[in-house]
Design an enzyme around this catalytic site. Structure first.
Site, PDB file in Angstrom:
ATOM      1  N   THR A 197     -20.774  -9.573 -12.831  1.00  0.00           N
ATOM      2  CA  THR A 197     -20.509  -9.755 -14.267  1.00  0.00           C
ATOM      3  C   THR A 197     -20.040 -11.178 -14.539  1.00  0.00           C
ATOM      4  O   THR A 197     -20.526 -11.843 -15.461  1.00  0.00           O
ATOM      5  CB  THR A 197     -19.441  -8.730 -14.728  1.00  0.00           C
ATOM      6  N   ASN A 242     -31.938  -2.577 -12.732  1.00  0.00           N
ATOM      7  CA  ASN A 242     -31.099  -1.615 -12.011  1.00  0.00           C
ATOM      8  C   ASN A 242     -31.339  -0.168 -12.426  1.00  0.00           C
ATOM      9  O   ASN A 242     -31.022   0.748 -11.687  1.00  0.00           O
ATOM     10  CB  ASN A 242     -29.618  -1.974 -12.202  1.00  0.00           C
ATOM     11  N   SER A 281     -23.949  -9.558  -6.055  1.00  0.00           N
ATOM     12  CA  SER A 281     -22.638  -8.904  -6.056  1.00  0.00           C
ATOM     13  C   SER A 281     -22.470  -8.121  -4.758  1.00  0.00           C
ATOM     14  O   SER A 281     -23.364  -7.375  -4.350  1.00  0.00           O
ATOM     15  CB  SER A 281     -22.568  -7.961  -7.260  1.00  0.00           C
ATOM     16  N   ALA A 282     -21.296  -8.276  -4.124  1.00  0.00           N
ATOM     17  CA  ALA A 282     -21.105  -7.714  -2.778  1.00  0.00           C
ATOM     18  C   ALA A 282     -21.174  -6.190  -2.728  1.00  0.00           C
ATOM     19  O   ALA A 282     -21.708  -5.615  -1.785  1.00  0.00           O
ATOM     20  CB  ALA A 282     -19.749  -8.170  -2.225  1.00  0.00           C
ATOM     21  N   CYS A 318     -22.645   1.291 -15.855  1.00  0.00           N
ATOM     22  CA  CYS A 318     -21.841   0.585 -16.847  1.00  0.00           C
ATOM     23  C   CYS A 318     -22.024   1.149 -18.244  1.00  0.00           C
ATOM     24  O   CYS A 318     -21.307   0.790 -19.156  1.00  0.00           O
ATOM     25  CB  CYS A 318     -22.210  -0.892 -16.853  1.00  0.00           C
TER      26      CYS A 318
HETATM   27  N1  PMP Z   1     -26.223  -6.972 -12.917  1.00  0.00           N
HETATM   28  C1  PMP Z   1     -26.766  -5.809 -12.565  1.00  0.00           C
HETATM   29  C2  PMP Z   1     -28.248  -5.663 -12.606  1.00  0.00           C
HETATM   30  C3  PMP Z   1     -25.951  -4.754 -12.163  1.00  0.00           C
HETATM   31  O1  PMP Z   1     -26.495  -3.584 -11.812  1.00  0.00           O
HETATM   32  C4  PMP Z   1     -24.552  -4.939 -12.125  1.00  0.00           C
HETATM   33  C5  PMP Z   1     -23.613  -3.825 -11.697  1.00  0.00           C
HETATM   34  N2  PMP Z   1     -23.792  -2.625 -12.376  1.00  0.00           N
HETATM   35  C6  PMP Z   1     -24.036  -6.186 -12.504  1.00  0.00           C
HETATM   36  C7  PMP Z   1     -24.899  -7.185 -12.887  1.00  0.00           C
HETATM   37  C8  PMP Z   1     -22.554  -6.455 -12.510  1.00  0.00           C
HETATM   38  O2  PMP Z   1     -22.061  -6.613 -11.222  1.00  0.00           O
HETATM   39  P1  PMP Z   1     -20.503  -6.334 -10.902  1.00  0.00           P
HETATM   40  O3  PMP Z   1     -20.352  -4.853 -10.827  1.00  0.00           O
HETATM   41  O4  PMP Z   1     -20.284  -7.007  -9.583  1.00  0.00           O
HETATM   42  O5  PMP Z   1     -19.718  -6.951 -11.983  1.00  0.00           O
END
Ligand code: PMP
Length: 390
Positions: A71, A152, A200-201, A326
């Site tokens: 994010t 995603n 993202s880890a 999310c």
């Molecule tokens: N981009 C995509 C395509 C994601 O799936 C996600 C996580 N749901 C994020 C960004 C955000 O990553 P983070 O959870 O590390 O903030």
């Protein structure tokens, strides 16, 4: 009760080897900015990890900037480029897509409120963005394009390399959110030709709360977080050393094992889809059939609510998502953008598989799914209305 996890696009379990690597740093406490031995051992951990992440993406370690996750990295890429222009007294135009993660979409909407112009490209019915569409949308003042590497929710992969070629000629900064792709398909920033890339880890068996933004050397970007000298003065704050060490290890493992793991996951996902198709009528598979991630299957089950299905599956120990993690509870902006018929919009669940899944787990899931879908359809008012019409 058996518990089966089919939600790897939301998050993944920590790899034992990542835990081990992090354990070695758990009791170290020096500030990595200090010159004494306590500081130096932390710095060493961070810099070794940076090399591993850089190797994973085929770039230089100085091109990797650690952040608090996907994010933040997405926010920084989009706003940082725009703020740089603002600081030079300019605004301008950026292009993204209607199916991005909220961290790109909401950052773009925020920039609109500041006076930037934004084009949100619509995908085709399979969630694919054509390079021609990108080219047609370019303006004289376009300074940034941000298009996700893969989606995603539905797994569709975008033609990042082709789009990069179009933008490279015009010297327009190209950022891609590769959070969903990392660990499932090779990410080589040189081959892709992108200028910025987010990972993202926690999506690749690393810890939560740590991610990275790749920025091509020479990128002029404004800070998102102002402060000290950390991360070449571009992203301040004492580093999350423990998380970064785990992230580095996760990238190293993924790089070594991806070729072995991906075919296994793909076979299981394909088996899941074939069996769903055989056993359950009135379904739709969403996303591109070929150009897609190896692990993702978005399925709409006519006449039933995706959330009801999700909860019933959960009661039987099977964890899936109704959209992205999310946006749980909301109608998916991705499914709307691919023009899914309205009667299917709320009827969708996402299965996202990972390397720990087994055929037995998929068989169990299929038997539960078949039973639950049948039961929900029997009590579905939508189904009754449909029968009535016939
Ligand atoms: N981009 C995509 C395509 C994601 O799936 C996600 C996580 N749901 C994020 C960004 C955000 O990553 P983070 O959870 O590390 O903030």
């Amino acid at each position: 009760m058996k518990r089966i996890y089919l939600d790897y696009n939301s998050s993944t379990p920590l790899d034992e080897r990542v835990i081990e690597a992090m354990n070695q740093y758990l009791k170290k406490f020096g500030n990595p900015s200090n010159l004494h031995s306590f500081g130096r051992e932390m710095r060493e951990g961070i810099e070794v990890a940076r090399k591993k992440v850089a190797n994973f993406l085929n770039c230089q370690p100085e091109e990797i900037f650690f952040t608090s996750g996907g994010t933040e990295a997405n926010n920084w890429a989009v706003k940082g480029l725009a703020f740089k222009r603002l600081s030079e007294g300019k605004k301008g135009h950026l292009i993204t897509t209607a199916i991005e993660h909220a961290s790109v979409l909401n950052a773009a909407q925020f920039l609109e409120r500041l006076g930037f112009a934004v084009t949100y490209l619509m995908p085709d019915g399979k969630g694919w963005i054509s390079p021609e569409k990108v080219e047609e949308s370019l303006r004289e003042d376009t300074f940034l394009v941000s298009i996700m590497h893969s989606n995603n929710e539905i797994g569709t992969l975008q033609p990042i390399g082709e789009i990069a070629q179009i933008l490279r000629e015009r010297e327009i900064f190209f950022h891609t959110d590769a959070v969903a792709s990392a660990g499932k398909i090779e990410l080589n920033v040189k081959e892709l030709g992108v200028d910025g890339l987010t990972i993202s880890a926690h999506k690749l068996h690393g810890p939560k709360g740590v991610g990275a933004l790749y920025l091509r050397k020479g990128t002029e970007i404004e800070n998102l977080i102002h402060g000290g000298h950390h991360e070449l003065g571009l992203r301040s704050g004492t580093e999350n050393a423990l998380g970064i060490v785990g992230f580095g290890k996760a990238c190293e493992i993924s790089q070594e094992e991806m070729a072995k793991v991906v075919p296994k996951i793909r076979d299981l996902r394909d088996y899941l889809e074939e069996e769903i198709e055989k056993r359950i009528p009135d379904i739709l598979f969403n996303g591109h059939r070929e150009k897609r991630l190896c692990n993702t299957s978005s399925v709409s089950f006519g006449y039933i609510e995706g959330e009801a299905l999700l909860m019933n599956l959960d009661l039987e120990g099977v964890a899936v998502s109704s959209g992205s993690a999310c946006s749980a509870g909301e109608v998916s902006h991705v499914l709307k953008a691919i023009s899914l018929p309205p009667e299917f919009l709320n009827s969708t669940v996402r299965f996202s598989l990972g390397r720990e899944n087994t055929k037995e787990e998929i068989d169990y899931t299929l038997s539960v799914l078949e039973r639950v879908v049948k039961r929900l359809r029997e009590i579905s008012p939508l189904r009754r209305e449909e029968k009535w019409k016939r």
